[in-house]
Write a protein that holds these residues in place. Structure first.
Motif, PDB file in Angstrom:
ATOM      1  N   ASP A   1       0.819  -1.211   0.000  1.00 30.69           N
ATOM      2  CA  ASP A   1       0.000   0.000   0.000  1.00 30.69           C
ATOM      3  C   ASP A   1       0.853   1.262   0.000  1.00 30.69           C
ATOM      4  N   GLY A   2       2.174   1.105   0.071  1.00 30.86           N
ATOM      5  CA  GLY A   2       3.063   2.252   0.083  1.00 30.86           C
ATOM      6  C   GLY A   2       3.323   2.810   1.468  1.00 30.86           C
ATOM      7  N   LYS A   3       2.803   2.146   2.518  1.00 33.68           N
ATOM      8  CA  LYS A   3       3.032   2.609   3.888  1.00 33.68           C
ATOM      9  C   LYS A   3       4.358   2.056   4.384  1.00 33.68           C
ATOM     10  N   LEU A   4       5.091   2.901   5.119  1.00 33.13           N
ATOM     11  CA  LEU A   4       6.380   2.484   5.651  1.00 33.13           C
ATOM     12  C   LEU A   4       6.179   1.749   6.967  1.00 33.13           C
ATOM     13  N   VAL A   5       6.780   0.563   7.077  1.00 36.67           N
ATOM     14  CA  VAL A   5       6.696  -0.258   8.286  1.00 36.67           C
ATOM     15  C   VAL A   5       8.084  -0.786   8.599  1.00 36.67           C
ATOM     16  N   ARG A   6       8.335  -1.016   9.888  1.00 40.87           N
ATOM     17  CA  ARG A   6       9.631  -1.574  10.279  1.00 40.87           C
ATOM     18  C   ARG A   6       9.833  -2.915   9.613  1.00 40.87           C
ATOM     19  N   ASP A   7      11.049  -3.202   9.217  1.00 39.02           N
ATOM     20  CA  ASP A   7      11.381  -4.458   8.553  1.00 39.02           C
ATOM     21  C   ASP A   7      11.171  -5.612   9.525  1.00 39.02           C
ATOM     22  N   SER A   8      10.305  -6.551   9.149  1.00 39.27           N
ATOM     23  CA  SER A   8      10.035  -7.693  10.014  1.00 39.27           C
ATOM     24  C   SER A   8      11.218  -8.644  10.071  1.00 39.27           C
ATOM     25  N   GLY A   9      12.173  -8.502   9.174  1.00 45.35           N
ATOM     26  CA  GLY A   9      13.346  -9.365   9.183  1.00 45.35           C
ATOM     27  C   GLY A   9      14.375  -8.968  10.220  1.00 45.35           C
ATOM     28  N   THR A  10      14.289  -7.755  10.734  1.00 42.64           N
ATOM     29  CA  THR A  10      15.244  -7.342  11.745  1.00 42.64           C
ATOM     30  C   THR A  10      14.794  -7.848  13.099  1.00 42.64           C
ATOM     31  N   ARG A  11      15.731  -8.234  13.912  1.00 43.80           N
ATOM     32  CA  ARG A  11      15.429  -8.758  15.240  1.00 43.80           C
ATOM     33  C   ARG A  11      15.086  -7.625  16.180  1.00 43.80           C
ATOM     34  N   ASN A  12      14.139  -7.875  17.058  1.00 47.84           N
ATOM     35  CA  ASN A  12      13.842  -6.914  18.106  1.00 47.84           C
ATOM     36  C   ASN A  12      14.929  -7.022  19.163  1.00 47.84           C
ATOM     37  N   ILE A  13      15.464  -5.904  19.554  1.00 53.29           N
ATOM     38  CA  ILE A  13      16.534  -5.897  20.537  1.00 53.29           C
ATOM     39  C   ILE A  13      15.942  -5.456  21.865  1.00 53.29           C
ATOM     40  N   SER A  14      16.082  -6.302  22.863  1.00 52.44           N
ATOM     41  CA  SER A  14      15.592  -5.972  24.196  1.00 52.44           C
ATOM     42  C   SER A  14      16.757  -5.444  25.017  1.00 52.44           C
ATOM     43  N   PRO A  15      16.546  -4.357  25.752  1.00 50.18           N
ATOM     44  CA  PRO A  15      17.637  -3.837  26.574  1.00 50.18           C
ATOM     45  C   PRO A  15      17.938  -4.785  27.729  1.00 50.18           C
ATOM     46  N   VAL A  16      19.164  -4.762  28.182  1.00 55.63           N
ATOM     47  CA  VAL A  16      19.587  -5.567  29.321  1.00 55.63           C
ATOM     48  C   VAL A  16      19.624  -4.651  30.539  1.00 55.63           C
ATOM     49  N   TYR A  17      18.977  -5.090  31.614  1.00 59.64           N
ATOM     50  CA  TYR A  17      18.937  -4.291  32.834  1.00 59.64           C
ATOM     51  C   TYR A  17      19.788  -4.963  33.901  1.00 59.64           C
ATOM     52  N   TYR A  18      20.550  -4.158  34.647  1.00 58.45           N
ATOM     53  CA  TYR A  18      21.359  -4.639  35.745  1.00 58.45           C
ATOM     54  C   TYR A  18      20.908  -3.944  37.018  1.00 58.45           C
ATOM     55  N   LYS A  19      20.906  -4.684  38.112  1.00 55.28           N
ATOM     56  CA  LYS A  19      20.598  -4.081  39.403  1.00 55.28           C
ATOM     57  C   LYS A  19      21.895  -3.466  39.913  1.00 55.28           C
ATOM     58  N   VAL A  20      21.927  -2.138  40.015  1.00 57.62           N
ATOM     59  CA  VAL A  20      23.120  -1.446  40.455  1.00 57.62           C
ATOM     60  C   VAL A  20      23.089  -1.269  41.976  1.00 57.62           C
ATOM     61  N   TYR A  21      21.917  -0.938  42.499  1.00 59.15           N
ATOM     62  CA  TYR A  21      21.788  -0.703  43.935  1.00 59.15           C
ATOM     63  C   TYR A  21      20.370  -1.035  44.349  1.00 59.15           C
ATOM     64  N   GLU A  22      20.218  -1.573  45.542  1.00 55.43           N
ATOM     65  CA  GLU A  22      18.897  -1.903  46.041  1.00 55.43           C
ATOM     66  C   GLU A  22      18.686  -1.207  47.376  1.00 55.43           C
ATOM     67  N   TRP A  23      17.564  -0.513  47.504  1.00 61.37           N
ATOM     68  CA  TRP A  23      17.244   0.212  48.729  1.00 61.37           C
ATOM     69  C   TRP A  23      16.573  -0.715  49.738  1.00 61.37           C
ATOM     70  N   GLY A  24      16.800  -0.428  51.032  1.00 62.25           N
ATOM     71  CA  GLY A  24      16.056  -1.073  52.087  1.00 62.25           C
ATOM     72  C   GLY A  24      16.680  -2.322  52.674  1.00 62.25           C
ATOM     73  N   ALA A  25      17.479  -3.049  51.942  1.00 61.73           N
ATOM     74  CA  ALA A  25      18.066  -4.266  52.478  1.00 61.73           C
ATOM     75  C   ALA A  25      19.462  -3.945  53.051  1.00 61.73           C
ATOM     76  N   ALA A  26      19.683  -4.334  54.325  1.00 61.00           N
ATOM     77  CA  ALA A  26      20.984  -4.089  54.940  1.00 61.00           C
ATOM     78  C   ALA A  26      21.968  -5.131  54.413  1.00 61.00           C
ATOM     79  N   PRO A  27      23.171  -4.723  54.088  1.00 64.48           N
ATOM     80  CA  PRO A  27      24.155  -5.689  53.586  1.00 64.48           C
ATOM     81  C   PRO A  27      24.566  -6.658  54.691  1.00 64.48           C
ATOM     82  N   LYS A  28      24.844  -7.896  54.314  1.00 65.30           N
ATOM     83  CA  LYS A  28      25.302  -8.901  55.270  1.00 65.30           C
ATOM     84  C   LYS A  28      26.803  -8.722  55.467  1.00 65.30           C
TER      85      LYS A  28
END
Length: 88
Positions: A56-83
């Motif tokens: 139809d002439g509409k632009l759409v993201r290429d379905s052949g490209t993989r979806n990239i999910s970001p990677v999340y890391y826990k840097v700091y956690e509040w409330g828990a006292a360190p052992k």
């Protein structure tokens, strides 16, 4: 488009490619018989991506490209006292 004698395996002419910049991005536009079929955007500091035109002439993201999910890391956690070291 000029006829340069080149054809692909199906006998079709190769697409006409126009390259230009928008801001710091490099944009490649692919046209077949004057109709826009694909756009490839290469950011200066980023991952290139492709946008395809459907029938139809509409632009759409290429379905052949993989979806990239970001990677999340826990840097700091509040409330828990360190052992203390060595305690289980």
């Amino acid at each position: 488009m000029q006829d340069n004698g080149q054809v692909d395996g199906r006998g079709d002419q190769p697409p006409q490619v126009t390259v230009h910049t928008e801001g710091t991005d490099t944009v490649e536009e692919y046209r077949t018989a004057g109709r826009l079929t694909m756009i490839r955007v290469t950011p200066k500091n980023g991952v290139p991506y492709t946008v395809m035109a459907n029938n139809d002439g509409k632009l759409v993201r290429d379905s052949g490209t993989r979806n990239i999910s970001p990677v999340y890391y826990k840097v700091y956690e509040w409330g828990a006292a360190p052992k203390p070291a060595g305690s289980d």
